[in-house]
Design an enzyme around this catalytic site. Structure first.
Site, PDB file in Angstrom:
ATOM      1  N   ARG A  80      45.085  -5.087  21.475  1.00 30.24           N
ATOM      2  CA  ARG A  80      44.774  -5.839  19.965  1.00 30.24           C
ATOM      3  C   ARG A  80      44.003  -7.103  20.530  1.00 30.24           C
ATOM      4  NH1 ARG A  80      46.515  -6.180  14.825  1.00 30.24           N
ATOM      5  NH2 ARG A  80      47.760  -8.138  14.282  1.00 30.24           N
TER       6      ARG A  80
ATOM      7  N   TYR B 226      43.005 -16.821  19.272  1.00 31.42           N
ATOM      8  CA  TYR B 226      41.946 -16.290  19.928  1.00 31.42           C
ATOM      9  C   TYR B 226      40.673 -17.100  20.331  1.00 31.42           C
ATOM     10  CZ  TYR B 226      44.797 -12.045  19.052  1.00 31.42           C
ATOM     11  OH  TYR B 226      45.879 -11.291  19.093  1.00 31.42           O
TER      12      TYR B 226
ATOM     13  N   LYS C  54      52.423  -4.793   8.268  1.00 30.64           N
ATOM     14  CA  LYS C  54      53.797  -5.443   8.131  1.00 30.64           C
ATOM     15  C   LYS C  54      54.051  -5.973   6.460  1.00 30.64           C
ATOM     16  CE  LYS C  54      54.162  -7.753  12.508  1.00 30.64           C
ATOM     17  NZ  LYS C  54      54.307  -9.262  13.144  1.00 30.64           N
TER      18      LYS C  54
ATOM     19  N   HIS D 219      49.679  -4.079  23.143  1.00 32.57           N
ATOM     20  CA  HIS D 219      49.317  -5.609  22.546  1.00 32.57           C
ATOM     21  C   HIS D 219      48.001  -5.967  23.153  1.00 32.57           C
ATOM     22  CE1 HIS D 219      50.752  -6.854  18.592  1.00 32.57           C
ATOM     23  NE2 HIS D 219      50.490  -8.091  18.979  1.00 32.57           N
TER      24      HIS D 219
ATOM     25  N   ARG E 299      48.272  -2.403  15.497  1.00 34.40           N
ATOM     26  CA  ARG E 299      49.587  -2.758  16.320  1.00 34.40           C
ATOM     27  C   ARG E 299      49.961  -1.338  16.917  1.00 34.40           C
ATOM     28  NH1 ARG E 299      49.878  -5.957  11.705  1.00 34.40           N
ATOM     29  NH2 ARG E 299      50.006  -8.209  11.959  1.00 34.40           N
TER      30      ARG E 299
ATOM     31  N   HIS F 161      46.237 -10.281   9.531  1.00 35.00           N
ATOM     32  CA  HIS F 161      47.281 -11.308   9.929  1.00 35.00           C
ATOM     33  C   HIS F 161      47.151 -12.087   8.365  1.00 35.00           C
ATOM     34  CE1 HIS F 161      46.353 -12.307  14.210  1.00 35.00           C
ATOM     35  NE2 HIS F 161      47.386 -11.495  14.002  1.00 35.00           N
TER      36      HIS F 161
END
Length: 295
Positions: free
Chosen positions: A242, A274, A169, A239, A145, A265
């Protein structure tokens, strides 16, 4: 409004949200509070029935898309959850409100030839050009990110193993890998570009023209400038690189679990989108390889 400022500080310093995300929350909540002021309503006394009129305002007056309505409801719901925890209000009326189902949008990504054109548009004869190529190569090679990218420090990089420690995150650490193209661009930037940009030493990998740490906004400005040098008409965002990283891995046969771990994730569901993007590749393989697919 002190409660709003306290909430945004909580998101920044305790939840570790990026400045871009916090700014988005601020816009949504300021719009909500402006609406309440216009209607003569007190945010502490909002009831479930009052929310219907706010939804009508968003849909009919603002003409927001379902995705925007859902995001704004999420922002306000989170704000009220914070207010309840801190005993500023007794309950969260937005906890009962269901967001409209969002339109399913597939991630936007670059085709291989588009990426080549984007990389080729960079003039690497300057220090800033060397930085831009290293930045672009790392975004694509690692799938990080943009907030993770600008947080990379030089000592986070294991040059021997070609891997980088990323703080993702929720302050979760993971390692991402990079290949020879990124290695070459990174080496050129560190040896021949970065030293010319910095005025005094700082630990961050990427710096701006003043030698200060590069920001998320700065990365977006760089990509906006680069896309204008190409024939591409797509609206670019960090993004998208990514998305391209994940899509191209799956197109080339990578398994979903590996891509999930590389992207950082927490849930496999976030990665599964995806697989829809790579359907075009499956169709190509099917018609090219299956003996009775076509006459």
């Amino acid at each position: 409004m002190k409660e709003l400022n306290s909430y945004l500080e909580y998101l920044s310093y305790e939840r570790k949200y990026s400045s871009y995300t916090v700014a988005s929350y601020r816009r949504d909540l300021e719009e909500y509070l402006t609406y309440l002021k216009r209607e003569g309503m007190d945010y502490k006394k909002i009831e479930y029935n009052d929310i219907r009129f706010f939804l009508v305002y968003l849909v009919e007056e603002r003409q927001d898309k379902k995705s925007s309505v859902a995001r704004k409801l999420s922002s306000v719901r989170g704000f009220y959850k914070y207010l309840v925890v801190n005993h500023i209000v007794k309950n969260n009326p937005f906890s009962l409100v269901q967001a409209p189902k969002r339109e399913k949008k597939l991630p936007r990504y670059f085709e291989y030839n588009e990426l080549e054109e984007l990389f080729s548009s960079i003039d690497t004869s300057s220090a800033l050009g060397k930085r831009d190529l290293a930045l672009l190569e790392l975004l694509y090679a690692t799938g990080v990110r943009v907030g993770e990218l600008v947080a990379i420090k030089k000592n986070d990089i294991d040059f021997q193993a070609k891997k980088i420690k990323i703080l993702g995150k929720g302050n979760k650490e993971r390692y991402v890998l990079y290949g020879d193209y990124a290695k070459e661009a990174l080496k050129d930037y560190l040896e021949n570009g970065r030293a010319k940009l910095i005025k005094q030493e700082n630990p961050m990998l990427f710096v701006n023209h003043l030698g200060d740490p590069l920001t998320e906004r700065g990365v977006r400005d760089i990509l906006d400038r680069l896309i204008k040098k190409t024939s591409l008409t797509k609206k670019i965002s960090p993004h998208m690189l990514r998305h391209s990283f994940a899509t191209h891995l799956l197109n080339e046969g990578s398994d979903l679990l590996s891509v999930q771990q590389l992207l950082g994730h927490q849930s496999i569901k976030a990665t599964q989108i995806y697989t829809h993007v790579s359907t075009d590749r499956l169709r190509e393989v099917y018609y090219d390889r299956f003996p009775r697919a076509k006459k």
